[in-house]
Design a protein around this motif. Structure first.
Motif, short mmCIF file in Angstrom:
data_model
loop_
_atom_site.label_atom_id
_atom_site.label_comp_id
_atom_site.label_asym_id
_atom_site.label_seq_id
_atom_site.Cartn_x
_atom_site.Cartn_y
_atom_site.Cartn_z
N LEU A 84 0.84 -1.22 0.00
CA LEU A 84 0.00 0.00 0.00
C LEU A 84 0.87 1.26 0.00
N ILE A 85 1.93 1.26 0.80
CA ILE A 85 2.84 2.41 0.85
C ILE A 85 3.50 2.62 -0.49
N ALA A 86 3.94 1.49 -1.16
CA ALA A 86 4.57 1.61 -2.47
C ALA A 86 3.59 2.19 -3.48
N ALA A 87 2.33 1.74 -3.41
CA ALA A 87 1.31 2.27 -4.34
C ALA A 87 1.07 3.75 -4.10
N LEU A 88 1.03 4.09 -2.80
CA LEU A 88 0.84 5.51 -2.48
C LEU A 88 2.02 6.36 -2.96
N LYS A 89 3.24 5.84 -2.78
CA LYS A 89 4.42 6.56 -3.25
C LYS A 89 4.38 6.74 -4.76
N GLN A 90 4.01 5.64 -5.45
CA GLN A 90 3.94 5.71 -6.90
C GLN A 90 2.88 6.73 -7.33
N ASP A 91 1.75 6.71 -6.61
CA ASP A 91 0.69 7.67 -6.93
C ASP A 91 1.16 9.11 -6.66
N LEU A 92 1.91 9.28 -5.54
CA LEU A 92 2.43 10.62 -5.22
C LEU A 92 3.41 11.10 -6.26
N GLU A 93 4.30 10.18 -6.72
CA GLU A 93 5.26 10.55 -7.76
C GLU A 93 4.54 10.96 -9.05
N ALA A 94 3.50 10.21 -9.40
CA ALA A 94 2.74 10.54 -10.61
C ALA A 94 2.07 11.91 -10.46
N LYS A 95 1.52 12.13 -9.25
CA LYS A 95 0.90 13.44 -9.01
C LYS A 95 1.93 14.57 -9.07
N GLN A 96 3.11 14.33 -8.50
CA GLN A 96 4.15 15.36 -8.55
C GLN A 96 4.60 15.64 -9.97
N LYS A 97 4.75 14.55 -10.78
CA LYS A 97 5.11 14.75 -12.19
C LYS A 97 4.02 15.56 -12.91
N GLU A 98 2.78 15.20 -12.57
CA GLU A 98 1.68 15.95 -13.19
C GLU A 98 1.72 17.43 -12.78
N ILE A 99 2.02 17.67 -11.48
CA ILE A 99 2.13 19.06 -10.99
C ILE A 99 3.25 19.79 -11.71
N VAL A 100 4.42 19.11 -11.87
CA VAL A 100 5.56 19.73 -12.56
C VAL A 100 5.19 20.07 -14.00
N ALA A 101 4.50 19.10 -14.65
CA ALA A 101 4.09 19.34 -16.04
C ALA A 101 3.13 20.53 -16.11
N ASN A 102 2.17 20.56 -15.15
CA ASN A 102 1.22 21.68 -15.13
C ASN A 102 1.94 23.01 -14.88
N ARG A 103 2.93 22.96 -13.97
CA ARG A 103 3.69 24.18 -13.72
C ARG A 103 4.45 24.65 -14.96
N GLN A 104 5.03 23.69 -15.66
CA GLN A 104 5.76 24.01 -16.88
C GLN A 104 4.82 24.66 -17.90
N LYS A 105 3.63 24.08 -18.04
CA LYS A 105 2.67 24.67 -18.97
C LYS A 105 2.26 26.08 -18.53
N GLU A 106 2.04 26.21 -17.20
CA GLU A 106 1.67 27.53 -16.69
C GLU A 106 2.79 28.53 -16.90
N LEU A 107 4.06 28.09 -16.70
CA LEU A 107 5.20 28.97 -16.95
C LEU A 107 5.25 29.42 -18.42
#
Length: 400
Positions: A84-107
């Motif tokens: 469960l922790i690994a899945a949560l970490k993987q989900d968090l990493e995906a969310k962070q990548k998505e946030i970075v991508a969104n930030r890049q687009k916003e920039l």
């Protein structure tokens, strides 16, 4: 640089990327807490189940089995938690990548927006520059036109001012000259009028202007229509006495063959305070002329009477003595005084009338001067130093 967003409801500014990250962290934390609660609940249920199972196992074997089962259950729980922790970490990493991508687009959007704003500012500056240049050209053209119009107005005003100054000077000169001439002519006319009105039987002749001679000639006529003699008059109304008047009047008297000459003057000689004879010429002022002429006329009448009765000289001398010492002569002298007083009052009225006329002319001249000065001051206040100073309308240096 993170993009800055504005709340449409309250207008609060915030970092969209940071807010997204915090939101994801809060969601993950909630999920973890939920999973932990579920695991704790299952552990509690499992413990209860173990407790129940434990009651059924009383032997050592059951205890061992229980220990093995407990270890296996613990292992399963740990494996499940790790998964469960690994899945949560993987989900968090995906969310962070998505946030970075969104930030890049916003920039990128922010960069494009900044570039667009920069281009708009440049275009606005360019438009303002072009507008200022056109405005400057328009203002320069308007200023040039205004300067040309003002120059014309200035020249027109200067011309009018010069004309007004010339007119004022001419009016002053004419007023001064006319005043002197007018005063003399008024006295001449008044003298002729008073002689005609007082001595109705005599002939009063006016000497025309420009003709050499006295101003007026009185031919004395008695009650019988006989010419008894002539009296010549010279009228002077000036501020200073001139000895040349006496010689001129003598010449006029000789030329006209007159018995008596009278000089009517406003200014008496220094050695005379009232009427009298000076070098054979009778001198008096306007107020005394009627009285003097009355006496001189009587002298001519009596002289003519004496001439006509030379054969009866003694009787006539007695008559003359009786006349001079009688009531009639005294009454005639009283009439002379009364006529003198009446003429003096009339003269005062005429003097007041002439002063009124002169004062009106003086006020008119002052009004022209004041209006000219006001007009010059108004234009000077508008144009400033563009108007050349006029010497007669400025203070001398050192008096400011």
């Amino acid at each position: 640089m993170s993009p800055i967003s504005v709340c449409p409801n309250c207008g609060h500014k915030f970092d969209a990327g940071e807010a997204m990250q915090k939101h994801l962290e809060i969601e993950l934390k909630k999920n973890m807490e939920q999973r932990e609660k579920e695991l704790a609940l299952r552990m509690e249920q499992f413990k209860k189940q173990l407790d129940e199972d434990k009651k059924h196992f009383e032997t050592e074997e059951k205890k061992k089995l229980w220990s093995i089962a407990q270890q296996e259950a613990q292992k399963k729980i740990e494996e499940k938690n790790a998964s469960l922790i690994a899945a949560l970490k993987q989900d968090l990493e995906a969310k962070q990548k998505e946030i970075v991508a969104n930030r890049q687009k916003e920039l990128e959007l922010l960069k494009k927006e900044q570039e667009l704003k920069h281009q708009q500012e440049l275009m606005k500056i360019q438009l303002q520059k072009e507008l200022m240049e056109k405005t400057s050209l328009i203002e320069e053209a308007a200023k040039k036109k205004k300067d040309e119009e003002f120059e014309l107005v200035k020249k027109e005003f200067e011309k009018k001012l010069e004309d007004q100054k010339a007119l004022i000077n001419e009016m002053k000169r004419k007023a001064e000259q006319g005043s002197m001439q007018l005063q003399g002519e008024i006295q001449e006319l008044a003298l002729e009028e008073i002689l005609k009105r007082t001595f109705v039987y005599d002939t009063i002749e006016e000497v025309g202007k420009g003709i050499r001679g006295a101003d007026a000639i009185q031919t004395v006529i008695n009650e019988f229509g006989q010419i008894c003699g002539k009296i010549v008059f010279e009228s002077k109304r000036t501020q200073n006495w001139s000895e040349a008047w006496i010689e001129k009047l003598k010449d006029d008297q000789r030329a006209l063959g007159a018995e008596i000459a009278v000089l009517v003057t406003q200014v008496m000689p220094k050695d005379m305070e009232r009427f009298g004879q000076k070098e054979g010429i009778w001198v008096c002022n306007y107020q005394e002329v009627v009285s003097l002429v009355f006496v001189l006329r009587q002298i001519l009448l009596k002289t003519q009477s004496v001439k006509s009765i030379q054969e009866n000289k003694t009787d006539k001398m007695g008559l003359l003595y009786n006349y001079l010492t009688g009531t009639q002569f005294r009454q005639q002298l009283e009439a002379i005084v009364e006529g003198f007083s009446s003429m003096k009052e009339e003269l005062e009225r005429e003097k007041r009338a002439m002063k009124k006329i002169w004062k009106e002319r003086e006020v008119q001249i002052e009004k022209v001067i004041d209006n000219t000065i006001d007009m010059y001051g108004s234009i000077k206040g508008i144009a400033g130093n563009a108007i050349a100073p006029i010497q007669h309308l400025e203070l001398p240096e050192g008096e400011i």
